[in-house]
Design a protein around this motif. Structure first.
Motif, short mmCIF file in Angstrom:
data_model
loop_
_atom_site.label_atom_id
_atom_site.label_comp_id
_atom_site.label_asym_id
_atom_site.label_seq_id
_atom_site.Cartn_x
_atom_site.Cartn_y
_atom_site.Cartn_z
N GLN A 11 0.85 -1.21 0.00
CA GLN A 11 0.00 0.00 0.00
C GLN A 11 0.88 1.25 0.00
O GLN A 11 2.12 1.16 0.08
CB GLN A 11 -0.90 0.02 1.23
CG GLN A 11 -0.13 0.17 2.55
CD GLN A 11 -1.05 0.19 3.77
OE1 GLN A 11 -1.97 -0.61 3.88
NE2 GLN A 11 -0.81 1.12 4.68
N ILE A 13 3.16 4.41 -0.24
CA ILE A 13 4.34 4.79 -1.03
C ILE A 13 4.95 3.57 -1.72
O ILE A 13 5.35 3.64 -2.89
CB ILE A 13 5.37 5.51 -0.12
CG1 ILE A 13 4.79 6.84 0.37
CG2 ILE A 13 6.68 5.73 -0.86
CD1 ILE A 13 5.62 7.53 1.46
N ASP A 32 5.83 -7.76 1.65
CA ASP A 32 5.06 -7.11 2.72
C ASP A 32 4.65 -8.17 3.73
O ASP A 32 4.89 -9.36 3.52
CB ASP A 32 3.82 -6.38 2.15
CG ASP A 32 3.39 -5.18 2.98
OD1 ASP A 32 3.14 -5.34 4.19
OD2 ASP A 32 3.31 -4.07 2.44
N ASP A 58 8.64 -10.26 7.08
CA ASP A 58 8.73 -9.18 8.07
C ASP A 58 10.16 -8.66 7.98
O ASP A 58 11.11 -9.40 8.26
CB ASP A 58 8.44 -9.76 9.46
CG ASP A 58 8.56 -8.72 10.56
OD1 ASP A 58 9.17 -7.66 10.34
OD2 ASP A 58 8.05 -9.00 11.67
N ASN A 85 11.67 0.17 1.71
CA ASN A 85 10.65 1.18 1.94
C ASN A 85 9.82 0.95 3.21
O ASN A 85 9.29 1.90 3.79
CB ASN A 85 9.72 1.21 0.71
CG ASN A 85 8.45 2.00 0.96
OD1 ASN A 85 8.46 3.23 0.96
ND2 ASN A 85 7.34 1.30 1.18
N TYR A 151 10.60 8.07 16.12
CA TYR A 151 10.47 7.89 14.66
C TYR A 151 11.55 8.71 13.95
O TYR A 151 12.23 8.21 13.05
CB TYR A 151 9.07 8.32 14.21
CG TYR A 151 8.86 8.27 12.70
CD1 TYR A 151 8.59 7.07 12.06
CD2 TYR A 151 8.94 9.44 11.93
CE1 TYR A 151 8.41 7.03 10.68
CE2 TYR A 151 8.75 9.40 10.56
CZ TYR A 151 8.48 8.20 9.94
OH TYR A 151 8.31 8.17 8.57
N VAL A 184 2.86 12.75 3.21
CA VAL A 184 2.23 11.98 2.13
C VAL A 184 0.92 11.40 2.66
O VAL A 184 0.89 10.79 3.74
CB VAL A 184 3.16 10.82 1.68
CG1 VAL A 184 2.64 10.20 0.39
CG2 VAL A 184 4.59 11.32 1.49
N THR A 186 -1.07 8.93 3.18
CA THR A 186 -1.23 7.47 3.22
C THR A 186 -1.84 7.07 4.56
O THR A 186 -2.02 7.91 5.45
CB THR A 186 0.14 6.77 3.09
OG1 THR A 186 0.91 7.10 4.25
CG2 THR A 186 0.88 7.19 1.83
N1 NAI Z 1 3.52 8.84 4.76
C1 NAI Z 1 4.43 9.80 4.95
O1 NAI Z 1 4.08 10.99 5.08
C2 NAI Z 1 5.87 9.47 4.95
C3 NAI Z 1 6.36 8.18 4.93
N2 NAI Z 1 7.71 7.95 4.96
C4 NAI Z 1 8.23 6.60 4.95
O2 NAI Z 1 7.86 5.95 3.74
C5 NAI Z 1 7.69 4.56 3.97
C6 NAI Z 1 6.32 4.11 3.50
O3 NAI Z 1 5.35 4.86 4.21
P1 NAI Z 1 3.77 4.79 3.90
O4 NAI Z 1 3.53 4.20 2.57
O5 NAI Z 1 3.23 6.12 4.21
O6 NAI Z 1 3.30 3.78 5.05
P2 NAI Z 1 2.02 2.82 5.13
O7 NAI Z 1 1.81 2.55 6.57
O8 NAI Z 1 0.90 3.36 4.33
O9 NAI Z 1 2.53 1.47 4.40
C7 NAI Z 1 3.61 0.77 4.93
C8 NAI Z 1 3.64 -0.64 4.36
O10 NAI Z 1 4.75 -1.32 4.97
C9 NAI Z 1 4.31 -2.58 5.45
N3 NAI Z 1 5.10 -2.97 6.61
C10 NAI Z 1 5.07 -2.44 7.86
N4 NAI Z 1 5.89 -3.11 8.68
C11 NAI Z 1 6.47 -4.07 7.93
C12 NAI Z 1 7.40 -5.10 8.22
N5 NAI Z 1 7.89 -5.27 9.46
N6 NAI Z 1 7.79 -5.91 7.21
C13 NAI Z 1 7.28 -5.78 5.97
N7 NAI Z 1 6.38 -4.83 5.64
C14 NAI Z 1 5.97 -4.00 6.61
C15 NAI Z 1 2.84 -2.38 5.81
O11 NAI Z 1 2.14 -3.63 5.84
C16 NAI Z 1 2.38 -1.46 4.69
O12 NAI Z 1 1.94 -2.17 3.56
C17 NAI Z 1 7.94 4.35 5.47
O13 NAI Z 1 9.28 3.95 5.68
C18 NAI Z 1 7.71 5.72 6.06
O14 NAI Z 1 8.38 5.90 7.27
C19 NAI Z 1 8.61 8.97 4.98
C20 NAI Z 1 8.19 10.26 4.98
C21 NAI Z 1 6.79 10.62 4.98
#
Ligand code: NAI
Ligand code: BUO
Length: 255
Positions: A11, A13, A32, A58, A85, A151, A184, A186
């Protein structure tokens, strides 16, 4: 073209990165925690004409990350790029943080990236080829944010690992860079906003709107905005770049 592994691809990013890189012509391994989510994204990747494969792992488990890289090579017939990611957020004042909290977020956001770096480098080495490692940092990797202190620490740590790995692997033709998104829209931000509301008494949506209000370009970032930059990092135009963690945030944090 090339074979790319994206973690957290179910999902947000990660999904946008997978689809953008598929449209660029890369084959994609989607990793994932939940099979259902990556199965759906795999169907979307295949619609672009690129190959897709899924692997449940994981990222905090080193063996599972190494297995994911192995699977990518076997299923796609190559292994050229990893996008580390996957990440989780935690909203809490520093006073409230306990060891179990730091352990959990560190295991995913920092250890998970380190295992991805190690597994990718080992595979590139065993194949006798160059490769690209791309890690998720954040604006919170350049500025420590209140209520997001731990974080932020994890995202600073991602930048440190990116720099160290770039220096250690440069002679082998392996580049290591990070991307630093801003705000972002999300599920991660839905969770952050709700937690801020619980902790500060802000109305739901208020914290998100406040953060977005600080963006010079006047709108929240989309996952596709991030994916466009990762497309550059995954492609040949970034071949002369390593150890960097540029901000791609619409004008929010300036360095
Ligand atoms: N949303 C935002 O505003 C920002 C996000 N980020 C970073 O971008 C990356 C993606 O963020 P989003 O898409 O917003 O997050 P999200 O929470 O929407 O999606 C994260 C995805 O990673 C998976 N995930 C979580 N823990 C996991 C694990 N232990 N092993 C495998 N998969 C796992 C989840 O199941 C999910 O599908 C993260 O590293 C986040 O810290 C960085 C800056 C801003
Ligand atoms: C979610 C995130 O990375 C923030 C608030 O910078």
């Amino acid at each position: 073209m090339s074979a790319v592994l994206v973690t957290g691809a179910g999902q947000g990013i990660g999904r946008a990165i997978a689809l953008r890189l598929a449209n660029d012509g890369h084959d994609i391994a989607l990793v994932d925690l939940v099979e259902d989510k990556i199965a759906g994204v795999a169907d979307e990747v295949r619609e672009t004409g690129s190959k897709a494969t899924t692997f449940v792992a994981d990222v905090s488990d080193r063996d599972q990350v190494f297995a994911a890289v192995e699977h990518t090579h076997e299923a796609l017939g190559g292994f050229d790029v990893i996008v580390n990611n996957a990440g989780i957020a935690q909203v809490a004042p520093l006073d409230d943080v306990r060891p179990e909290d730091t352990k959990k977020i560190w295991a995913v956001n920092v250890d998970g990236v380190l295992w991805g770096i190690q597994a990718a480098a080992a595979k590139f080495r065993s194949l006798g080829q160059k490769g690209k490692i791309i890690n998720a940092s954040s604006i919170a990797g350049h500025d420590g944010f209140a209520m997001l202190g731990v974080y932020s620490a994890t995202k600073f740590a991602v930048r440190a690992l990116t720099q160290a790995a770039a220096k250690e692997y440069a002679a082998e033709g392996i580049t290591v860079n990070a991307y630093c998104p801003g705000v972002v829209g999300t599920d991660m931000w839905v969770t952050i906003d709700k937690r801020f509301a619980e902790l500060t008494g802000a109305a739901e949506g208020e914290t998100y709107d406040k953060f977005v209000g600080g963006i010079a370009l006047g709108r929240a970032q989309t996952p596709e905005d991030v994916a466009a930059f990762v497309s550059y990092l995954a492609g040949p135009d970034s071949d002369y770049m390593t150890g960097q963690a540029p901000l791609i945030d619409g004008g929010l944090v300036y360095r």
